[in-house]
Write a protein that holds these residues in place. Structure first.
Motif, PDB file in Angstrom:
ATOM      1  N   PHE A  74      -1.875  13.633 -49.045  1.00  0.00           N
ATOM      2  CA  PHE A  74      -1.289  13.167 -47.853  1.00  0.00           C
ATOM      3  C   PHE A  74      -1.528  12.108 -47.377  1.00  0.00           C
TER       4      PHE A  74
ATOM      5  N   TRP B 249       0.111  24.495 -42.363  1.00  0.00           N
ATOM      6  CA  TRP B 249      -0.643  23.356 -43.381  1.00  0.00           C
ATOM      7  C   TRP B 249      -1.906  24.776 -42.967  1.00  0.00           C
TER       8      TRP B 249
ATOM      9  N   ASP C 295      -7.138  16.739 -51.385  1.00  0.00           N
ATOM     10  CA  ASP C 295      -5.516  16.767 -50.628  1.00  0.00           C
ATOM     11  C   ASP C 295      -5.456  16.288 -49.438  1.00  0.00           C
ATOM     12  N   GLY C 296      -6.490  15.557 -49.027  1.00  0.00           N
ATOM     13  CA  GLY C 296      -6.216  14.190 -48.335  1.00  0.00           C
ATOM     14  C   GLY C 296      -5.771  12.949 -49.378  1.00  0.00           C
TER      15      GLY C 296
ATOM     16  N   THR D 117      -8.836  17.496 -40.786  1.00  0.00           N
ATOM     17  CA  THR D 117      -8.449  17.884 -41.930  1.00  0.00           C
ATOM     18  C   THR D 117      -9.450  19.208 -42.430  1.00  0.00           C
ATOM     19  N   THR D 118     -10.824  19.558 -41.985  1.00  0.00           N
ATOM     20  CA  THR D 118     -11.181  20.312 -42.999  1.00  0.00           C
ATOM     21  C   THR D 118     -11.229  21.109 -42.083  1.00  0.00           C
TER      22      THR D 118
ATOM     23  N   TYR E 241      -7.929  21.286 -45.206  1.00  0.00           N
ATOM     24  CA  TYR E 241      -8.364  20.881 -46.368  1.00  0.00           C
ATOM     25  C   TYR E 241      -9.568  21.095 -47.473  1.00  0.00           C
ATOM     26  N   THR E 242      -9.621  21.516 -48.793  1.00  0.00           N
ATOM     27  CA  THR E 242     -10.786  21.933 -49.043  1.00  0.00           C
ATOM     28  C   THR E 242     -11.637  20.874 -49.777  1.00  0.00           C
ATOM     29  N   CYS E 243     -11.112  19.824 -50.289  1.00  0.00           N
ATOM     30  CA  CYS E 243     -11.107  18.975 -50.656  1.00  0.00           C
ATOM     31  C   CYS E 243     -10.653  17.244 -50.673  1.00  0.00           C
ATOM     32  N   LYS E 244     -11.009  16.245 -50.890  1.00  0.00           N
ATOM     33  CA  LYS E 244     -11.094  14.858 -50.595  1.00  0.00           C
ATOM     34  C   LYS E 244      -9.477  14.967 -51.557  1.00  0.00           C
TER      35      LYS E 244
ATOM     36  N   MET F 299     -10.900  13.276 -43.529  1.00  0.00           N
ATOM     37  CA  MET F 299     -11.296  14.542 -44.362  1.00  0.00           C
ATOM     38  C   MET F 299     -12.445  15.330 -43.099  1.00  0.00           C
TER      39      MET F 299
END
Length: 191
Positions: free
Chosen positions: A63, A51, A59-60, A40-41, A54-57, A37
């Motif tokens: 993935f 892509w 999303d992680g 990716t954030t 990411y905005t939230c866990k 995170m």
């Protein structure tokens, strides 16, 4: 597509040097979620990627549990076993029998680790693994945005050959992009 962004040409000499022997590649696990995170954030990381940050866990988690398994090969780039990025190989052989001897390399790395030689080391490890784990391969290629000079340098340092520019090749983030094609083939001195 090689997805690392804006790597500086010279590491900041005031920062701690990284021992590249402590760089390793391993599968991503759910226990890596907090580390994943971080990069990716970070809005700088996916600048040249398909892509968005990411905005939230969730999303992680998606993935790690779903997306990573769709690659032919996908590993965490680790420093002291902490996941600081990701590197993958994508195969087109199921869709294009003419390309069953090649794969595409892609990678991302947390921005705090840019310019330290980490991705170059990870690319070398990935190429070695590709030709070892998939003995039918003859070619590993990477597609890099023409504006992503740092990623182009990474590939050159890792032994890739610049083949040329593919004009208006990909449509990413509402823009048609020129892409530089790089490759290393089995007979090249790649590692």
């Amino acid at each position: 597509m090689a997805e690392n962004t804006d790597i500086s040409s010279k590491p900041n000499t005031k920062e701690e040097k990284i021992d590249l022997t402590q760089i390793s590649l391993r599968p991503l696990h759910l226990s890596d979620l907090d580390d994943l995170m971080i990069w990716t954030t970070d809005e700088k990381v996916p600048k040249f990627c398909t892509w968005e940050p990411y905005t939230c866990k969730e999303d992680g988690i998606n993935f790690i549990e779903n997306t990573a398994s769709k690659f032919l090969w996908c590993k965490a780039i680790c420093f002291k076993d902490q996941a600081i990025g990701c590197i993958s190989l994508t195969s087109y052989s199921e869709h294009d029998r003419c390309r069953n001897k090649s794969v595409e390399l892609g990678y991302v790395l947390g921005s705090k680790y840019w310019g330290k030689g980490i991705v170059t080391q990870a690319v070398r490890l990935a190429v070695k693994a590709a030709f070892t784990e998939f003995p039918y391969l003859e070619r590993v290629e990477a597609l890099v945005d023409v504006e992503n000079v740092g990623s182009q340098r990474v590939l050159e340092k890792a032994g890739f050959q610049r083949e040329g520019v593919l004009r208006k090749y990909l449509f990413i983030k509402e823009k048609t992009r020129d892409i530089v094609m790089f490759s290393v083939i089995l007979t090249d001195p790649h590692v």
